[in-house]
Structure formats: C-alpha cells, structure tokens
Design an enzyme around this catalytic site. Structure first.
Site, PDB file in Angstrom:
ATOM      1  N   LEU A 209      59.192 -42.268 -64.602  1.00 56.19           N
ATOM      2  CA  LEU A 209      58.459 -42.798 -63.448  1.00 56.19           C
ATOM      3  C   LEU A 209      56.963 -42.949 -63.711  1.00 56.19           C
ATOM      4  O   LEU A 209      56.177 -43.144 -62.785  1.00 56.19           O
ATOM      5  CB  LEU A 209      58.683 -41.944 -62.192  1.00 56.19           C
ATOM      6  CG  LEU A 209      60.125 -41.643 -61.821  1.00 56.19           C
ATOM      7  CD1 LEU A 209      60.181 -40.952 -60.472  1.00 56.19           C
ATOM      8  CD2 LEU A 209      60.970 -42.892 -61.785  1.00 56.19           C
ATOM      9  N   ASN A 241      55.480 -47.631 -62.979  1.00 53.85           N
ATOM     10  CA  ASN A 241      54.823 -46.399 -62.545  1.00 53.85           C
ATOM     11  C   ASN A 241      55.069 -46.203 -61.055  1.00 53.85           C
ATOM     12  O   ASN A 241      54.638 -47.014 -60.242  1.00 53.85           O
ATOM     13  CB  ASN A 241      53.324 -46.531 -62.861  1.00 53.85           C
ATOM     14  CG  ASN A 241      52.560 -45.259 -62.625  1.00 53.85           C
ATOM     15  OD1 ASN A 241      53.143 -44.223 -62.311  1.00 53.85           O
ATOM     16  ND2 ASN A 241      51.260 -45.331 -62.769  1.00 53.85           N
ATOM     17  N   CYS A 242      55.771 -45.150 -60.708  1.00 58.86           N
ATOM     18  CA  CYS A 242      56.159 -44.939 -59.303  1.00 58.86           C
ATOM     19  C   CYS A 242      55.432 -43.775 -58.659  1.00 58.86           C
ATOM     20  O   CYS A 242      55.749 -43.408 -57.529  1.00 58.86           O
ATOM     21  CB  CYS A 242      57.636 -44.620 -59.197  1.00 58.86           C
ATOM     22  SG  CYS A 242      58.676 -45.755 -60.043  1.00 58.86           S
ATOM     23  N   VAL A 243      54.556 -43.114 -59.370  1.00 58.76           N
ATOM     24  CA  VAL A 243      53.959 -41.897 -58.846  1.00 58.76           C
ATOM     25  C   VAL A 243      52.463 -42.112 -58.654  1.00 58.76           C
ATOM     26  O   VAL A 243      51.815 -42.755 -59.479  1.00 58.76           O
ATOM     27  CB  VAL A 243      54.217 -40.716 -59.808  1.00 58.76           C
ATOM     28  CG1 VAL A 243      53.573 -39.450 -59.294  1.00 58.76           C
ATOM     29  CG2 VAL A 243      55.702 -40.520 -60.012  1.00 58.76           C
TER      30      VAL A 243
END
Lengths: 428, 123
Positions: A209, A241-243
């Site tokens: 992530l 990028n998920c965070v």
C-alpha cells in the site's frame, strides 16, 4: 522532448446515452463505463456516481484520483506499462479533460482514510472538491487479499480514466500549452546565462500500500534515474499509494505536478529547467544511503546549480529528504525542500522526524495534525462506517449525526507536498 | 558478536521470523525504548524506525530491524530513533477501540514493510 497539452475544459458531467464532450459537458454512458471499469475477473461489481462541486456529498475512503487523458499524436499511450506498452511518452500531443476526475473508492484495509467533501469546511482542504468527479465504487470478489485488492482497484481507475479520456480525442481544446525540454547539452546551451535547476522527485515506495510505479516498474526496485518532465503528463508515474491521504500523491497530482508546472513557467525567464531525477523512499537505511548517493551524483552530472526536492509522506521519508539535502548541498548545489508537518494539534511539537542545518530553504504544505469538524453530508459515497476507525481520527471521531471530527490528514491532498493544495505553515 | 534482530511487538512478525525476533512486550513506545537502549549499547539500525506512511501513533504495532552489537555508539542510529520517538508520542494513544480485523490489518502492514526491507537486502 516537446509535448503539447490540449486542455478541454469540463464544466459539468452528466450520465447519458453516449460518452462524449459537448459544450463543456462530459456526457457519460454509465453502463459502458461500469462495464469497462469492471473488466477484471477479480471484480464483482462496479457502481458509478457523479459528485459535483458544491453538492452535499462525502466520498470515503478514496483510493486514488485519476485525470482522464488521451494521446492524440506521438508515441505510446497514457499510463505506459499498465494501459499501454512501454514506449517512451512525453512527446507529441495529449488531450486532457481538465476539471474532470475519476475517483476510486474501495475499502482495502480496515483503517482506511481519504475523504473528499464536495462542500462545507472539509471541501476547502481538498483540491478535488473543485473537480467534476466520476466516483467508482469497486467491489472485488470474495477472498481477495489486500495486495491484490490494491492492484485491482488501481487498474480499474486507469481503465475508467482512459475510457473517458478517449472522449477528448476528437474534441477541440479550449487552450493548448506547450512544454519542451531539450537533450541535456542543448538545454544547457539554450539559456547559458540562467541558473540551471533540476527537480528531485521523491516517490513513496516502501511496500504494501506504499507503492509508486514508473512505466509499470515498482520504483522501490530502481536506482534513481533521469526523466524528461513531460513524461509525467502522459502518466509515466502512477500511484499505488493508499496510506496517508493528506500527503500522498494521487495519480492525478503526478500528472499535474505543480512543481514541474511552475519550473516550466520560469523556464527561459529566470531559470534553465534541466529536468527531473526520480528517486525512491525505501525501508532500509542501506537503500536510503544508496539512493541519496545516486541522486546527488545525477544532479551533479547534470550540472545543476540548484535543485528543488519534494518529499512524499512523513516520518520515514524525512530521513531520505535530509540525506538528499545534505549530499546535494555537499556538492555545492543549492537545495529548496518541500515537505509538510506533523506538529501536533496545537502546532507546537517537533514537526519532522529528522532535520539538517543545510535545509535552510524549506517550504511546508501545512500541519497535518490540525483538527477540523466536517458536518454531515446528505449523501455518502463509499463506506461511511470506516469513519469510526479512520487513521487521523480517534474513538468518537464520527458523531451520531454523521459529522466527523478528525485531523486534516484524513482529507485527500490537504497537505500535498507537491504544493497542489492551498495550505502552508509559518513560524510564530 | 553481531547479529540482525527484529525488535517488535507484532505477533505476525514474531511468527514469520521466530529465530530473528527480539520480542518486546508492550506498545510502540516500548519497542522504541528497547531499540534506543540497544543503540546506546552499540547497536546499529538497519531499517528506519518509522515504517511507511502509517503514523506511529496510529498503529499499535512496530518492528525495527537492528544490527545488535556491543561497541561504540552509532550517532546516526541514535538521531533516527530519538527523532522517531520525538514525533511519535503526543499524547501516546490507546487503541482499545480497534477490533480484531483492524489489528490484523495493522499487523499485516507492519509485517509486509519488514519483509520488503529484508527482501531488498537479500538481493
């Protein structure tokens, strides 16, 4: 390398029988969009929604934001390595549906963040409250793991954006901008009396992530390399990028990197913009040492007098930022750093995890710990229950009436370190 | 004698690397204190103590890869662990409201970033 970017200004979005741009309105065939977005056996269902500026709509958790683009002339296609082959991009002509954005929502982890409010106080913190949003709620099949879920939602967003982008192929742009960077020796010779400036573009690459891709390659695996700035305008860099919603770079922002935009605006006037060095932000200190050594070597090799360095994320990448700054300054090259801050809710705490006296020219994109209350919205697209455990919130962040009180780090793009937002912070 | 150890309070990391784990009972701050104490005895950090963009005050779990050794103080390691502690605890949060699935997700992300560090070093 020369790229013309034709901007087709989108003032409204509507579902309709066909997908086309007419008089500034993007008409979308909903069924076709959902079918193309969901064309992956790992996807169970896709539902498309429209969210316009000023509406009482909240979208969460936002996974990525993608701008519809299409290649009109020149080699390759948008999102090389994913949606097209690996031809070099950044040359020829590209059309952009400016003002429209594809927003993907998918609950990949339990603690998901990433809010876009289309109105109210939260809207002032995200650039994507100002875009006409095509929101795609994507449900994968049962049993899919987080890694694969991220891939599935990421690719679905690109398919949707490219499908909509095609509608811009035949349209006449409202305006056309031209960007050009010459091969290095010619570029140096073009403006011999202007200071030569390079851009060090740091990308979040630590693993699950936290991925960014260049022509389909996981940037964690590369040593830093040189890029023509126009490549990003064809989607050469994409986000996995998920965070950290506030200071990650969604794919939309990569393609519209305001640092590159501004460097081009001054190119030939006050500076000679040589190009970009892309580098990673990895987990181990050995990786950080290697990449910062390579980055400093490349900007020296390019003959830069000064560089701008932008960070992505907070904490761990502060070490990369400091290493890049120290090693580039040690070569006699001036640096300007762009970061954001986690200075506590009162703004009084240490705001970065690392620092250096050589970082004496630093621009900040705001304090991500600032607390904001976002009133309830009439419509919530996505998974409203995640507000209970949202990263950046705390127990009780979601009130019974649907309002959310949390730090602005939950808002997409609030403290974007490419400067895509509107915030900054000043020493008192 | 030098040996690479993972200081962790993450059960998933303990299960994945049983022979390399230095188990710390407690919260993220306790892990950082254990790492800082080891650095004072001469240990050197192999991974950055702040992993990924998950904020240290949000995750109940943290793993730090350390080259455990006795000897002279490595100031670079000390600066990083002190910096991590400085930005982590204000105030130190409680994660009592996280249910099992949220805890598993935080464990997974910490484990995966540790795997990514170790894999990159194996090449």
């Amino acid at each position: 390398m020369k790229l013309e970017v034709g901007e087709i200004i989108i003032k409204d979005i509507q579902f309709g029988p066909g997908t086309e741009v007419k008089n500034g309105t993007l008409h979308i065939n909903k069924q076709e969009l959902e079918k193309i977005t969901g064309a992956d056996e790992r996807i169970q269902s896709v539902e498309a929604f429209l969210a316009r500026p000023g509406e009482s709509v909240r979208i969460l958790p936002v996974k990525d934001v993608v701008q519809p683009r299409v290649k009109v002339e020149g080699k390759g296609g948008i999102f090389p390595g994913f949606m097209a082959g690996v031809e070099q991009v950044g040359e020829g002509r590209t059309h952009v549906l400016k003002g429209a954005a594809v927003v993907t929502t998918g609950k990949i982890m339990g603690f998901q963040e990433g809010i876009i409010d289309m109105s109210g106080p939260g809207a002032q913190y995200t650039p994507f409250s100002q875009t006409q949003n095509i929101v795609l709620k994507i449900e994968p099949v049962e049993g899919i793991k987080q890694h694969e879920h991220e891939v599935v939602v990421r690719l679905a967003g690109f398919r949707a954006a490219n499908y909509l982008g095609e509608a811009g192929k035949a349209a006449t742009p409202d305006n056309v901008k031209t960007y050009e960077t010459l091969p290095l020796l010619q570029q140096v010779a073009q403006y011999p009396n202007l200071p030569k400036v390079a851009y060090v573009y740091m990308l979040q690459t630590q693993g699950l992530l936290h991925n960014t891709f260049y022509y389909g390659v996981d940037v964690r695996q590369i040593v830093p390399t040189i890029m023509y700035p126009t490549e990003i305008m064809d989607g050469a860099i994409v986000s996995g990028n998920c965070v950290s919603a506030c200071d990650k770079n969604p794919t939309y922002i990569h393609a519209n990197n305001p640092v590159i935009e501004d460097l081009y605006a001054e190119h030939g006037k006050t500076i000679n913009f040589l190009g970009c060095v892309i580098t990673n932000e990895n987990v181990t200190l050995a990786d950080k040492e290697r990449s910062s050594n390579m980055t400093a070597k490349l900007v020296e090799f390019m003959g830069a007098d000064a560089v701008i360095i932008s960070e992505e994320g907070f904490g761990n990448p502060d070490a990369d930022l400091v290493m890049n700054c120290n090693k580039i300054e040690a070569k006699g090259i001036k640096t300007v750093l762009i970061t954001d801050e986690y200075a506590g809710q009162d703004g009084a705490s240490q705001s970065l995890a690392d620092s250096t006296p050589l970082g004496d020219a630093c621009v900040t994109a705001g304090n991500a710990n600032e607390v904001l209350t976002m009133p309830p919205m009439d419509t919530v697209i996505g998974y409203p229950e995640v507000a209970h455990v949202i990263a950046g919130g705390w127990e009780g962040s979601l009130a019974a009436d649907g309002s959310i009180t949390a730090e602005i780090q939950v808002i997409i793009g609030a403290t974007n370190e490419l400067g895509f937002g509107k915030l900054t912070a000043k020493a008192m | 004698m030098e040996c690479a150890r993972i200081f962790t309070n993450n059960p998933a990391v303990g299960a994945a690397y049983p022979d390399a784990t230095h188990w710390v009972e407690g919260n993220v701050r306790d892990v950082f204190v254990a790492v800082r104490d080891a650095v004072h005895r001469g240990a050197r950090l192999l991974s950055h103590p702040l992993c990924g963009s998950v904020k240290p005050w949000e995750s109940p779990y943290r793993s730090v890869w350390v080259l455990a050794r006795q000897g002279a103080l490595d100031f670079a390691s000390l600066r990083l662990i002190e910096g991590a502690m400085a930005v982590s605890g204000r105030p130190w949060p409680h994660h009592a409201h996280y249910d099992a699935s949220i805890r598993e997700d935080y464990q997974l992300i910490d484990l995966e970033l540790m795997k990514s560090a170790i894999k990159n070093s194996d090449k």
